[in-house]
Design a protein around this motif. Structure first.
Motif, short mmCIF file in Angstrom:
data_model
loop_
_atom_site.label_atom_id
_atom_site.label_comp_id
_atom_site.label_asym_id
_atom_site.label_seq_id
_atom_site.Cartn_x
_atom_site.Cartn_y
_atom_site.Cartn_z
N LEU A 196 0.87 -1.14 0.09
CA LEU A 196 -0.14 -0.07 0.01
C LEU A 196 1.01 1.25 0.00
O LEU A 196 2.13 1.20 0.10
CB LEU A 196 -0.84 0.08 1.09
CG LEU A 196 -1.89 -1.30 1.29
CD1 LEU A 196 -2.59 -1.13 2.60
CD2 LEU A 196 -2.86 -1.38 0.40
N ASP A 200 -3.23 5.41 0.71
CA ASP A 200 -3.89 4.33 1.17
C ASP A 200 -3.91 4.43 2.75
O ASP A 200 -5.05 4.30 3.39
CB ASP A 200 -3.41 3.05 0.86
CG ASP A 200 -3.38 2.63 -0.41
OD1 ASP A 200 -4.32 2.83 -1.39
OD2 ASP A 200 -2.63 2.19 -1.18
N SER A 316 -9.32 2.03 -1.94
CA SER A 316 -7.97 1.47 -1.28
C SER A 316 -8.48 0.12 -0.49
O SER A 316 -7.77 -0.71 -0.22
CB SER A 316 -7.64 2.44 -0.19
OG SER A 316 -7.00 3.38 -0.57
N LYS A 319 -7.68 -2.50 -3.07
CA LYS A 319 -6.28 -3.02 -2.79
C LYS A 319 -6.17 -3.80 -1.59
O LYS A 319 -5.39 -4.85 -1.52
CB LYS A 319 -5.33 -1.69 -2.70
CG LYS A 319 -5.50 -1.01 -4.05
CD LYS A 319 -4.64 0.32 -4.06
CE LYS A 319 -3.16 0.10 -3.69
NZ LYS A 319 -2.47 1.30 -3.74
#
Length: 342
Positions: A196, A200, A316, A319
């Protein structure tokens, strides 16, 4: 349990319509935010093998939130703590065994991680409908998304097909999970180690728009900040006074709770960032976001643009949900019970 739609109360059907209207209102990110090739994961992984999965998870989360609004933050936190320690593989759900000490008793989880019973309950219903098909980690990922949506936050698509891991590590949880006492650079480094980035980190910190923290996680800011014998000078004076009343300087107050966002306690919105700008961020790690020009700029942007926050938070979370997933049968399994390997 019969999972035909007629077995659910009419009010729940209305709720689903409302929720997915809210999805649109809350700035669902456009397709460009998502990797269309999710490798072994798929957005329709269970469509044929467990078509009722979405409804079962939604119902389980709605029931849990109806009984305890705090559970929304707890489920989101559980998903975050799972993915952050060696990947999204359900390790946080495992009980200790003779072979390993699991993550439930690690310092960041002990006495504060909640929601295990909600995931177990949903898993029980899923097993009735489609036994040995859906992993516990996929259920947790879906439950976290539903908890945010039901709190007024954004929707994001959850790709599925993760397998549950076979072990857990208390040591890894103690080392890898961010702490509210750490400097911003340390926290950022832990995010980067998971693939990240700084953005993020700032946007996922916005999860603190819901939930509570125990007094011990911030009490030194109130009375003896960094050994000074005085409160944190960055705290708003009125906010400080209220917190000192909630968390007096005695040990018995350590486990009392204070809202992470005292303005809109149960609503998933961008008020968290407004609080930080107003020096009413609860945790040191929250307020520290204003101490670096790059993160401070992001805080300002999210405080003034709720749609930007919703869009970036959803991206985010996508992810986050891809960190360290297991898809090979030799390395993982579909657990029959979430707290133990088969």
């Amino acid at each position: 349990m019969d999972h035909n739609k007629n077995s659910y109360p009419a009010v729940f059907s209305c709720l689903i319509i409302i929720l997915y209207s809210v999805h649109l209102i809350n700035a669902m990110p456009d397709a460009s935010y998502y990797d269309k090739s999710d490798g072994p994961l798929s957005y329709n992984f269970y469509d044929k093998t467990c078509p009722s999965l979405g409804m079962i998870v939604r119902w389980g989360v709605w029931t849990a939130l109806k009984n305890d609004t705090r559970m929304a933050a707890s489920l989101l936190r559980l998903h975050f703590h799972d993915c952050f320690v060696d990947g999204c593989e359900g390790s946080v759900l495992l009980d200790d065994t003779k072979d390993f000490k699991g993550e439930k008793n690690a310092l960041p989880n002990r006495n504060s991680a909640r929601g295990y019973d909600v995931i177990d309950s949903i898993k029980t219903e899923v097993e009735k409908s489609c036994p040995s098909i859906v992993s516990c980690v996929d259920i947790l990922a879906l439950a976290a998304r539903e908890a945010v949506v039901m709190s007024g936050g954004p929707f994001w698509p959850v790709s599925l097909g993760r397998l549950d891991g076979l072990t857990a590590s208390e040591k890894s949880a103690n080392e890898q999970l961010p702490s509210p006492f750490e400097p911003l650079d340390n926290i950022t480094a832990k995010f980067v180690a998971k693939g990240l980035d700084v953005k993020d980190m700032v946007v996922l910190s916005g999860a603190h728009t819901i939930g509570f923290a125990q007094c011990f996680t911030f009490k030194r800011r109130l009375f003896n900040f960094k050994g000074s014998g005085k409160p944190d000078p960055s705290l708003d004076t009125s906010f400080l006074s209220n917190l000192q009343t909630t968390c007096p300087n005695v040990d018995k107050s350590n486990t009392k709770l204070a809202a992470l966002d005292s303005q809109t306690i149960n609503k998933f919105d961008n008020t968290y960032y407004k609080n930080i700008i107003n020096n009413t961020g609860l945790l040191e790690s929250d307020q520290a976001l204003t101490g670096d020009p790059k993160t401070a700029s992001m805080v300002k942007d999210y405080s003034s643009d709720s749609f930007l926050f919703a869009k970036d938070f959803a991206a985010s979370m996508v992810k986050l949900g891809k960190i360290g997933v297991i898809t090979g049968q030799s390395a993982g399994q579909v657990r029959k019970k979430c707290n133990s390997v088969n």
